[in-house]
Design a protein around this motif. Structure first.
Motif, PDB file in Angstrom:
ATOM      1  N   GLY A 269       0.809  -1.232  -0.005  1.00 55.57           N
ATOM      2  CA  GLY A 269       0.016   0.049   0.113  1.00 55.57           C
ATOM      3  C   GLY A 269       0.892   1.354  -0.073  1.00 55.57           C
ATOM      4  N   LEU A 270       0.187   2.430  -0.527  1.00 57.41           N
ATOM      5  CA  LEU A 270       0.779   3.633  -0.587  1.00 57.41           C
ATOM      6  C   LEU A 270       1.257   4.196   0.893  1.00 57.41           C
ATOM      7  CD1 LEU A 270      -0.369   6.377  -2.769  1.00 57.41           C
ATOM      8  CD2 LEU A 270       0.468   6.939  -0.335  1.00 57.41           C
ATOM      9  N   CYS A 271       0.478   3.974   1.906  1.00 55.49           N
ATOM     10  CA  CYS A 271       1.003   4.639   3.154  1.00 55.49           C
ATOM     11  C   CYS A 271       2.119   3.873   3.575  1.00 55.49           C
ATOM     12  CB  CYS A 271      -0.293   4.586   4.218  1.00 55.49           C
ATOM     13  SG  CYS A 271      -1.883   5.305   3.309  1.00 55.49           S
TER      14      CYS A 271
ATOM     15  N   ASN B 267      -4.345   2.411   4.052  1.00 49.95           N
ATOM     16  CA  ASN B 267      -3.884   1.583   3.121  1.00 49.95           C
ATOM     17  C   ASN B 267      -5.097   1.155   2.208  1.00 49.95           C
ATOM     18  OD1 ASN B 267      -0.972   1.598   2.902  1.00 49.95           O
ATOM     19  ND2 ASN B 267      -1.049   0.371   4.801  1.00 49.95           N
ATOM     20  N   PRO B 268      -5.208   0.745   0.940  1.00 47.88           N
ATOM     21  CA  PRO B 268      -4.075   1.321   0.244  1.00 47.88           C
ATOM     22  C   PRO B 268      -3.590   2.641  -0.197  1.00 47.88           C
ATOM     23  CG  PRO B 268      -6.035   0.567  -1.342  1.00 47.88           C
ATOM     24  CD  PRO B 268      -6.375   0.521   0.193  1.00 47.88           C
ATOM     25  N   GLY B 269      -4.415   3.506   0.250  1.00 45.54           N
ATOM     26  CA  GLY B 269      -4.069   5.185   0.115  1.00 45.54           C
ATOM     27  C   GLY B 269      -5.271   6.040   0.099  1.00 45.54           C
ATOM     28  N   PHE B 270      -6.591   5.670  -0.217  1.00 47.41           N
ATOM     29  CA  PHE B 270      -7.521   6.527  -0.455  1.00 47.41           C
ATOM     30  C   PHE B 270      -7.784   7.354   0.849  1.00 47.41           C
ATOM     31  CE2 PHE B 270      -8.274   3.165  -3.465  1.00 47.41           C
ATOM     32  CZ  PHE B 270      -8.152   3.835  -4.734  1.00 47.41           C
TER      33      PHE B 270
ATOM     34  N   LEU C  66      -2.652   5.696 -10.811  1.00 44.53           N
ATOM     35  CA  LEU C  66      -3.187   5.236  -9.443  1.00 44.53           C
ATOM     36  C   LEU C  66      -2.440   3.712  -9.371  1.00 44.53           C
ATOM     37  CD1 LEU C  66      -6.523   6.771  -8.854  1.00 44.53           C
ATOM     38  CD2 LEU C  66      -4.254   7.686  -8.312  1.00 44.53           C
ATOM     39  N   THR C  67      -1.425   3.268 -10.034  1.00 42.29           N
ATOM     40  CA  THR C  67      -1.196   1.897  -9.887  1.00 42.29           C
ATOM     41  C   THR C  67      -0.754   1.318  -8.430  1.00 42.29           C
ATOM     42  OG1 THR C  67       1.145   2.381 -10.544  1.00 42.29           O
ATOM     43  CG2 THR C  67      -0.401   1.887 -12.087  1.00 42.29           C
ATOM     44  N   ALA C  68      -0.073   2.360  -7.775  1.00 43.78           N
ATOM     45  CA  ALA C  68       0.382   1.933  -6.107  1.00 43.78           C
ATOM     46  C   ALA C  68      -1.021   1.463  -5.271  1.00 43.78           C
ATOM     47  CB  ALA C  68       1.164   3.080  -5.633  1.00 43.78           C
ATOM     48  N   ARG C  69      -2.125   1.795  -5.817  1.00 45.32           N
ATOM     49  CA  ARG C  69      -3.434   1.407  -5.071  1.00 45.32           C
ATOM     50  C   ARG C  69      -4.099   0.296  -5.552  1.00 45.32           C
ATOM     51  NH1 ARG C  69      -5.636   7.709  -3.953  1.00 45.32           N
ATOM     52  NH2 ARG C  69      -3.648   8.569  -3.596  1.00 45.32           N
ATOM     53  N   LYS C  70      -3.577  -0.275  -6.628  1.00 40.66           N
ATOM     54  CA  LYS C  70      -4.394  -1.143  -7.373  1.00 40.66           C
ATOM     55  C   LYS C  70      -3.561  -2.564  -7.116  1.00 40.66           C
ATOM     56  CE  LYS C  70      -6.048   1.422 -11.288  1.00 40.66           C
ATOM     57  NZ  LYS C  70      -5.939   1.676 -12.729  1.00 40.66           N
TER      58      LYS C  70
ATOM     59  N   ASN D 181      -9.719  -0.038   1.976  1.00 40.16           N
ATOM     60  CA  ASN D 181     -10.432   0.360   2.860  1.00 40.16           C
ATOM     61  C   ASN D 181     -11.717   1.495   2.176  1.00 40.16           C
ATOM     62  OD1 ASN D 181      -8.575   2.513   2.202  1.00 40.16           O
ATOM     63  ND2 ASN D 181      -9.308   3.609   4.119  1.00 40.16           N
ATOM     64  N   ASN D 182     -12.464   1.767   2.819  1.00 37.78           N
ATOM     65  CA  ASN D 182     -13.481   2.671   2.596  1.00 37.78           C
ATOM     66  C   ASN D 182     -12.882   4.276   3.157  1.00 37.78           C
ATOM     67  OD1 ASN D 182     -15.546   4.711   2.519  1.00 37.78           O
ATOM     68  ND2 ASN D 182     -17.201   3.380   2.334  1.00 37.78           N
ATOM     69  N   GLY D 183     -12.176   5.035   2.549  1.00 42.54           N
ATOM     70  CA  GLY D 183     -11.384   5.949   2.973  1.00 42.54           C
ATOM     71  C   GLY D 183     -12.297   7.026   3.679  1.00 42.54           C
ATOM     72  N   LYS D 184     -13.369   7.498   3.016  1.00 45.71           N
ATOM     73  CA  LYS D 184     -14.236   8.431   3.492  1.00 45.71           C
ATOM     74  C   LYS D 184     -14.804   8.076   4.829  1.00 45.71           C
ATOM     75  CE  LYS D 184     -15.569  10.612  -0.871  1.00 45.71           C
ATOM     76  NZ  LYS D 184     -16.767  11.044  -1.916  1.00 45.71           N
TER      77      LYS D 184
END
Length: 251
Positions: A63-65, A183-186, A218-222, A229-232
């Motif tokens: 994941g991005l984070c 993670n994955p970053g949203f 956005l490949t780092a999140r795929k 996760n549901n970022g919102k």
């Protein structure tokens, strides 16, 4: 003025190569580039070795984070700039950031670059200049971009354009980087901003003349092997307000 530029990547060699080369080609200063390899990628690994870049790696896409946090442990500069691997940095991008830092004259700030893309801004967003120089690396027109990117009038923004963003190392350390529950970053960017807000940061500024072209792959999140996760929702449960409310009434 030198930055530590942290770029997470996931099997995205062509874009990463373009991104790294744009930094080397179009920067005014000699920056430190740190790549996090999410998963095995021999082409990207060879690029890193050939360019003599710093890097970290993980067996899978963590994941991005988590990837950015891991890479940030290797930084040696006073400023941390986080970017996506599918961004092309345009001439003098860092010079404009240097000027802003000198004007502010302290470390309590969050500066973000202005994105240019082939499409206009999404509804409710101020973050993009629309200038079609290619939807992907396959039809990317670098000459068109370099000859026209600075012809667009665009205002500085009180608020956040999100990545690429620049913060001081002391601030990054005090908030412990990205929150890995995102993670994955949203929604990780507004969470980072909220943590900075709670540390007393009040300067959140998009610098209009500091520009990147963004392909938005956005490949780092795929293709990540953890449940997205549901970022919102995660942001709302953590902070008690929505991202939209935070952006509108705080930033």
């Amino acid at each position: 003025m030198n930055f530590s530029i942290i770029i997470p990547t996931f099997q995205n060699y062509q874009y990463l190569s373009l991104c790294v080369n744009s930094i080397l080609k179009n920067s005014s200063f000699d920056h430190e580039i740190i790549i996090h390899l999410n998963g095995k990628d021999q082409n990207s690994k060879k690029l890193i070795e050939d360019k003599k870049l710093l890097f970290t790696e993980s067996e899978t896409n963590i994941g991005l984070c988590s990837g950015v946090n891991l890479a940030a442990k290797k930084e040696k500069k006073n400023y941390i700039l986080y970017a996506h691997d599918d961004m092309y940095f345009l001439p003098k991008w860092d010079n404009y950031l240097k000027n802003e830092i000198e004007l502010i004259n302290h470390n309590k700030f969050y500066l973000s670059l202005t994105q240019i893309s082939h499409t206009g801004p999404v509804k409710g967003s101020l973050q993009h200049i629309q200038f079609d120089c290619g939807n992907s690396i396959n039809d990317f027109d670098e000459n068109k971009l370099l000859s026209g990117f600075d012809k667009f009038e665009f205002n500085d923004l009180q608020g956040s354009h999100w990545a690429p963003h620049l913060i001081h190392k002391s601030i990054w350390d005090s908030i412990e980087g990205f929150s890995e529950e995102f993670n994955p970053g949203f929604a990780s960017d507004p969470d980072l901003n909220m943590k900075m807000w709670n540390k007393g940061i009040r300067i959140f500024k998009g610098v209009s003349k500091s520009r990147v072209y963004h392909f938005s792959s956005l490949t780092a999140r795929k293709n990540i092997k953890i449940t997205p996760n549901n970022g919102k929702k995660t942001f709302l449960l953590k902070w008690g307000i929505s991202i939209d409310f935070f952006v509108k009434h705080y930033l």
